[in-house]
Design an enzyme around this catalytic site. Structure first.
Site: not given
Length: 463
Positions: A216, A241, A278, A329
């Site tokens: 994650h 992420h 991101h 997202d």
């Protein structure tokens, strides 16, 4: 199947009178330009403008159902990503497996109608609301696969390892326990999910349904587990992420002595199969270093705007040869053209400029669209992103008679669609040759929408 296009974007540029032949394996078998109208008469579908269709490289499908529910001011003096997250955790408490399947099918249908041909699903809801695993560890992964079978979209499934509530390895809170696994249990879950994807793949051609791995974030997995995920992924897609929020950067730096991008590049050989999501909190030096790896920056401009994440260093990243792709997202809005437009406008607002990424020979829309095609296909591990032999027939068609495109040629088509129009200009979408969107509507849309409405009526009452 044969598709005839009056204009099409190919690897060698814009071409006229293109005839595309698609094989039984869903891949493009032959491409011919300057085909006479007489020969075009044998085509299965005639369109005006044909483009490769990109991959949606980052999605949390279930969050689509809470879109619009988090726009009220909470008890905190400043509403932020972190307060939004608490709303998301409460929403999760009421979702059943049937709900998740229905929501996911609806999201994938919307993706197809928006022009995406494949969904890379960053799937982290694994257990029951109280954290108890289902009897079938991969139950909810199987629901994502079942949704893809219904919608017809290409799928790269990315089961997520989520261990801790922060870099200090504190236990997961009440809202996070549906995500949690230690690495050993995650590996078993991943194996079960792989079997489900393989079953879907048995009805499709090889490479149309794929598996990846998603640790994650640096906050939610241990360094040791991250290394294990890298080994599990091998050459397959690995998504994570990275550097999304200022608070996240500060926490990683306090725990590990380095900012997230610096720490990751110091400790891992980041390769082209990596997709870092991101990256809205990067210094210029980190931007240059990430671009040099050949990995994909997975950008979600609508969500990043909605959550106040920050602005990706896009101009510099592209100048340094970095690769990027687009995802939806949180799925608060699913719009390919709007993601592209929001990315460009964010750069303009920050730098007080216009046409921020355009080059001498390619317009703004062309640069952005080319990047989304290449980066999305790479991030999903999918042979797609071009109207070329051997690539999947992931294609979309635009309505040239729209006032926004009437008379447009070449890159002006993309600029007209992205900056003056919207996804209503999309008439057709194919995923691996499956003609799923016709005249702007998904072929199973009525059924998928009906099921979604039923779920949402109950969820809104309960939430």
């Amino acid at each position: 199947m044969k598709i005839y296009a009056e204009m099409a974007l190919t690897p060698t540029g814009w071409q006229n009178s293109l005839l595309v032949q698609v094989g039984d394996d869903g891949k493009i078998a032959q491409v011919e330009s300057d085909v006479s109208p007489e020969r075009a008469g044998e085509a299965s579908r005639r369109v005006e403008i044909l483009l490769p269709a990109p991959v949606n490289l980052h999605s949390h499908a279930f969050q689509r159902a809470m879109a619009g529910m988090s726009e009220k001011r909470g008890p905190e003096p400043l509403d932020t990503f972190w307060t939004w997250r608490q709303i998301m955790y409460r929403f999760l408490d009421i979702l059943s497996p049937d709900d998740i399947e229905a929501i996911t099918a609806f999201v994938q249908m919307e993706m197809l109608e928006a022009g995406y041909a494949c969904n890379a699903e960053f799937h982290y809801v694994h257990h029951q609301p109280d954290g108890t695993p289902y009897d079938n560890l991969a139950e909810l992964s199987e629901r994502v696969v079942a949704a893809a079978e219904q919608s017809g979209i290409g799928l790269t499934l990315l089961p997520v390892l989520y261990q801790y509530g922060g870099c200090d390895q504190r236990p997961l809170g009440a809202g996070q326990i549906r995500f949690g696994n230690d690495y050993e249990r995650f590996a078993r879950l991943h194996e079960g999910a792989s079997k489900a994807v393989a079953r879907l793949g048995a009805s499709r051609s090889e490479g149309d349904s794929l598996m990846g791995v998603a640790p994650h974030s640096l906050r939610a997995v241990s360094p040791e587990a991250l290394s294990a995920c890298v080994s599990l992924a091998g050459a397959r897609p690995l998504h994570m992420h990275l550097a999304e929020q200022v608070k996240e950067v500060e926490e990683v730096e306090a725990a590990y002595g380095k900012r997230p991008v610096d720490w990751l590049l110091d400790h891992h050989d980041v390769k082209p199969n990596w997709c870092l999501i991101h990256c809205t909190q990067m210094t210029d030096r980190e931007t240059d270093a990430l671009a040099a790896t050949g990995a994909v920056a997975g950008l979600c401009p609508i969500t990043e705007s909605s959550l106040g994440d920050g602005i990706f260093n896009g101009v510099r990243y592209l100048e340094k040869g970095g690769k990027l792709g687009l995802g939806s997202d949180s799925n608060i809005r699913i719009s390919l053209s709007e993601e592209l437009r929001t990315l460009e406008y964010s750069q303009r607002l920050r730098d007080r400029c216009r046409a921020s990424v355009a080059t001498a020979d390619r317009s703004t829309g062309r640069v952005l669209y080319d990047a989304a095609l290449t980066g999305g296909a790479q991030a999903a591990g999918r042979m797609a992103g071009a109207i070329a032999c051997g690539h999947y027939a992931d294609l979309l068609a635009l309505d040239a008679s729209s006032p926004m495109l009437d008379g447009c040629k070449g890159d002006d088509i993309l600029d007209g669609w992205i900056f003056a129009g919207d996804d209503r200009l999309i008439t057709d979408v194919w995923s691996a040759g499956r003609h799923l969107v016709i005249d702007g509507k998904h072929s199973r849309g009525e059924e998928i929408r009906r099921r979604y409405r039923e779920v949402m009526r109950r969820l809104r009452q309960e939430f």
